[in-house]
Design an enzyme around this catalytic site. Structure first.
Site, PDB file in Angstrom:
ATOM      1  N   SER A  35       0.798  -1.214   0.000  1.00 56.37           N
ATOM      2  CA  SER A  35       0.000   0.000   0.000  1.00 56.37           C
ATOM      3  C   SER A  35       0.832   1.265   0.000  1.00 56.37           C
ATOM      4  CB  SER A  35      -0.936   0.013   1.211  1.00 56.37           C
ATOM      5  OG  SER A  35      -0.173   0.043   2.400  1.00 56.37           O
ATOM      6  N   LYS A  79       0.737   4.549   6.973  1.00 51.52           N
ATOM      7  CA  LYS A  79       0.269   5.272   5.805  1.00 51.52           C
ATOM      8  C   LYS A  79       0.832   6.694   5.862  1.00 51.52           C
ATOM      9  CE  LYS A  79      -2.700   2.176   4.174  1.00 51.52           C
ATOM     10  NZ  LYS A  79      -1.826   1.054   4.534  1.00 51.52           N
TER      11      LYS A  79
END
Lengths: 157, 160
Positions: A35, A79
């Site tokens: 990701s 993230k």
């Protein structure tokens, strides 16, 4: 008895010091998954995470942060921070299928996070803005792999 | 010169005892049991408006032994520097029915608590700001379970 305790006590002290550093200063973290490509590799990176910025409120958009997942409290997710509370964030809702964009204002006490690889990530576009209380720390240095040693790259355009 | 060194050594020895004690206190506070001062009208009549001192245990939420009906201390999703005391009404997967405005009408709507979240409400529904306002709370924001009140002395005893 005396000899046993004289060996164990320095070990216990060392573990206490390690624990306090881990909880309040920073620690090393191993990441894996697609990701955050191309910033972080799919097979895994070893990063240094520090907790001082989160405690003093000095996070900025563009920082790579670790937070406890709102969907599974036992997992810590990595993230990139895209919006702080009050910021206006424009994001592509479903990049594989359409170009449709959505704009929201991040609510008070929350942050908006997105993975760098928007085609294969579950982030705030799936589970919404993350409460600031779940943010654990900020990644500031890459240890492994050797070719990426150094501070992390900024968000790819 | 030697006098200063021995004074400094003694001071460090004494200080290290205090530091070790504070470390032990901190670890107990964070991982076993802590006392917290809670106040506000949102948990009447269970907790007083002027403030109570309650004991909070920090073990149950780590091993997943919380359930609906438990009083919990949570970090506020709207202000990360504040902690709230509320009651868990529903766990993940449960269906919650909430009345839209209890002071005005009887209409209600219902939703399912998503995975990894809980639904918390204050006992005093009319003045409590809880999951009815900010939505389901991520489980990671729960800090401990309130199990006992120690002050004021006339309401000393187990809670919940």
């Amino acid at each position: 008895m005396g000899e046993w305790s004289s060996r164990v006590i320095p070990i216990v002290r060392g573990l206490c010091l390690l624990y306090v550093t881990h909880k309040y200063l920073g620690t090393t973290v191993v990441t894996y998954g697609p990701s955050m490509l191309p910033t972080l590799g799919i097979t895994g990176n070893v990063l240094l995470m520090e907790r001082i910025s989160t405690r003093t409120g000095k996070l900025r958009p563009g920082d790579v942060v670790f937070f406890r997942s709102p969907e599974n409290p036992r997992r810590v997710v990595c993230k990139r921070l895209v919006g702080m509370e009050g910021d206006q964030v424009t994001y592509v809702v479903d990049p594989k299928n359409s170009d449709k964009c959505n704009t929201i204002v991040v609510q008070k006490g929350h942050v908006w996070v997105e993975g760098d690889n928007i085609y294969n990530t579950k982030d705030s576009r799936n589970f919404g803005a993350v409460p600031y209380g779940l943010v654990e720390g900020k990644a500031f240095w890459t240890l492994l792999p050797r070719k990426d040693f150094g501070s992390l790259a900024p968000k790819p355009k | 010169m030697r006098q200063w060194r021995s004074i400094a050594k003694e001071a460090i020895d004494r200080a290290s005892i205090i530091v070790k004690f504070l470390c032990l206190l901190h670890v107990t506070d964070a991982y076993v049991v802590s006392s917290n001062h809670v106040l506000g009208p949102s948990m009447l009549p269970t907790l007083n408006i002027t403030g109570d001192v309650v004991l909070v245990e920090h073990l149950s939420h780590r091993i997943g032994k919380l359930g609906s009906g438990d009083l919990v201390l949570v970090r506020s999703p709207l202000d990360p520097n504040r902690t709230l005391t509320k009651r868990i009404v529903a766990m993940e997967g449960d269906r919650v029915t909430l009345s839209l405005d209890p002071t005005r009408s009887f209409s209600s709507r219902s939703l399912v608590v998503p995975k990894g979240h809980v639904w918390i409400q204050g006992d005093n529904l009319y003045v409590s700001r809880d999951s009815r306002h900010f939505g389901p709370l991520p489980y990671g924001l729960i800090e401990g379970k309130v199990f006992m009140r120690v002050w004021p002395p006339n309401s000393f005893g187990l809670l919940g």
